[in-house]
Design a protein around this motif. Sequence first.
Motif, PDB file in Angstrom:
ATOM      1  N   LYS A   1      40.034  35.887  45.339  1.00 13.54           N
ATOM      2  CA  LYS A   1      40.706  34.977  44.411  1.00 13.54           C
ATOM      3  C   LYS A   1      42.096  35.500  44.069  1.00 13.54           C
ATOM      4  O   LYS A   1      43.075  34.739  44.042  1.00 13.54           O
ATOM      5  N   ARG A   2      42.190  36.799  43.865  1.00 14.66           N
ATOM      6  CA  ARG A   2      43.499  37.406  43.544  1.00 14.66           C
ATOM      7  C   ARG A   2      44.429  37.371  44.748  1.00 14.66           C
ATOM      8  O   ARG A   2      45.619  37.074  44.615  1.00 14.66           O
TER       9      ARG A   2
ATOM     10  N   LYS B   1      36.012  38.005  43.879  1.00 21.45           N
ATOM     11  CA  LYS B   1      37.034  38.256  42.865  1.00 21.45           C
ATOM     12  C   LYS B   1      38.322  38.766  43.507  1.00 21.45           C
ATOM     13  O   LYS B   1      39.430  38.360  43.128  1.00 21.45           O
TER      14      LYS B   1
ATOM     15  N   LYS C   1      45.729  33.878  45.294  1.00 18.43           N
ATOM     16  CA  LYS C   1      46.734  33.553  44.283  1.00 18.43           C
ATOM     17  C   LYS C   1      48.092  34.139  44.651  1.00 18.43           C
ATOM     18  O   LYS C   1      49.148  33.565  44.324  1.00 18.43           O
TER      19      LYS C   1
ATOM     20  N   LEU D   1      46.442  44.430  42.777  1.00 16.94           N
ATOM     21  CA  LEU D   1      45.043  44.098  42.568  1.00 16.94           C
ATOM     22  C   LEU D   1      44.499  44.671  41.261  1.00 16.94           C
ATOM     23  O   LEU D   1      43.285  44.632  41.025  1.00 16.94           O
TER      24      LEU D   1
ATOM     25  N   VAL E   1      42.221  42.328  39.123  1.00 14.12           N
ATOM     26  CA  VAL E   1      40.895  41.882  39.558  1.00 14.12           C
ATOM     27  C   VAL E   1      39.860  42.330  38.531  1.00 14.12           C
ATOM     28  O   VAL E   1      39.843  43.487  38.101  1.00 14.12           O
TER      29      VAL E   1
END
Length: 500
Positions: free
Chosen positions: A174-175, A171, A178, A22, A25
């Motif tokens: 989103k990571r 945020k 992914k 992470l 981010v």
Amino acid sequence: MADTKREIERKYESDDSGLPDLTGVAGVAAVLDQGVAELDATYYDTADERLAASSITLRRRTGGTDAGWHLKFPVASGVRDEISAPLSDTVPSTLGALVRSRVRDDKLAPVVRLRSTRDIRHLVDVDGRLLAEVSVDAVRAERLTGAGGKAEWTEIEVELADGGDPAFLDKVEKRLRKAGVRPAESASKLARALAETSGKGQPRKEDRAAPVTAGDHVLAYLRAQRDVIVELDPAVRRDVEDSVHRMRVATRRTRSTFKSYRKILDRAVTDPIGDELKWLAGELGAGRDQEVLAERIGGIVEELPPGLVVGPVRNRLRTWAKARGGDSRRQIIDVLNGQRYLALLTSLDALLADPPLRPAAAGKPSKVLAKAVDKAYDVLAGLVEQALATPPGHDRDVATHEARKKAKRARYAAEAAAPALGKPASKLVSSLKDLQGLLGEHQDSVMSREALKELAEQAHAAGENAFTYGLVYGREEQRAAAVEAELPGVWKGMKGTAGI
């Protein structure tokens, strides 16, 4: 003493591969390892799992940095209010009271035990400020009732730091997405544990059938008001802003609906419940009405030039409000803890479970509901016309107050009918709300002037100058006169909304 915090978090499925990187981010300067904690939590509920059905969790947890009792109420998706209390062997009375409107006289007992091995990371910014806590939880669930099923899973939990921007969680998500991580199907560990230890899989929330008949629509509206009363109970106990007023309004809406739709529900059943709702509304308003008046008068005093505030006006106003209000909060809590209140809630439940429907309940909403709304409007119209025709003074004040009460009833009748009758009813609700506000301003002025006379008499008896009270009285007369001057035009404009 219980403490409260707003918890904003998201949960994700995990395939045991651990936490994705992470550090990419936006805003995250470092991911700090906080070690591993062993958590042991026992969740309490009624035998029929009433709290879980309302997405409420009550647990006793040891391990970690916040051992103790935790009660969580849903606020929105991923947002809960957590109320905590020190560790003890039994449910703390402070927390037990907050779920009493749902538990009633049933017992709270252990239903699920969750043991979690929590691998914790802190996401911090360049200044070392905590942005969020991320953990990978290996959970072992054991049902403590029935057959005692067991389940195991791993999940990722991301909790926003106190005072943080919820957009930061987007945020992080989103990571995670992914990296192939997906949001969890269950909103909480308890929900998943209850589902998986029952052997029935993830629960599916069933939607109530859409209203069809006139009776269906009235019952749907009443059910919503009952739910508001029950759901606001903890907020009233915690003295959350506006909660008392909102609960009071729900009791009034319910009672008003009983009266407006007597062709649908047998009044032999609803009248006694209506009497109890009137009692509850009165108890909720004890002291509060005086506080509102004091705030209103105080607001006018603050608008006056300093030279026109003669004598200890502010101190007398505070003393008056306190003396009239008394220990209103304590009184309200005593009411919510009493058997009469619980009996009222039980009566509402019984009515909704087995409604005393009359023949008109099976009729078409377009006919039955519209007729009831039109009747409520006609009663209101007669009172407004009477008020407009009455010379200014006491009799007009009384007539205007009666019109205000009937404006509320017509509004609530239209609210109940709006889902069935559509735009005409919704438009009428909006117009009635405006009229109610205007008439309410007039009544507030009347009550304020009564209070000002009392305050002036007290000041005079104490040897104080009563000039300021008379000045404020005059301001309130001007407010009432302005409403009376505005009312004919507002009423004329409303006539276009009459008739459903």
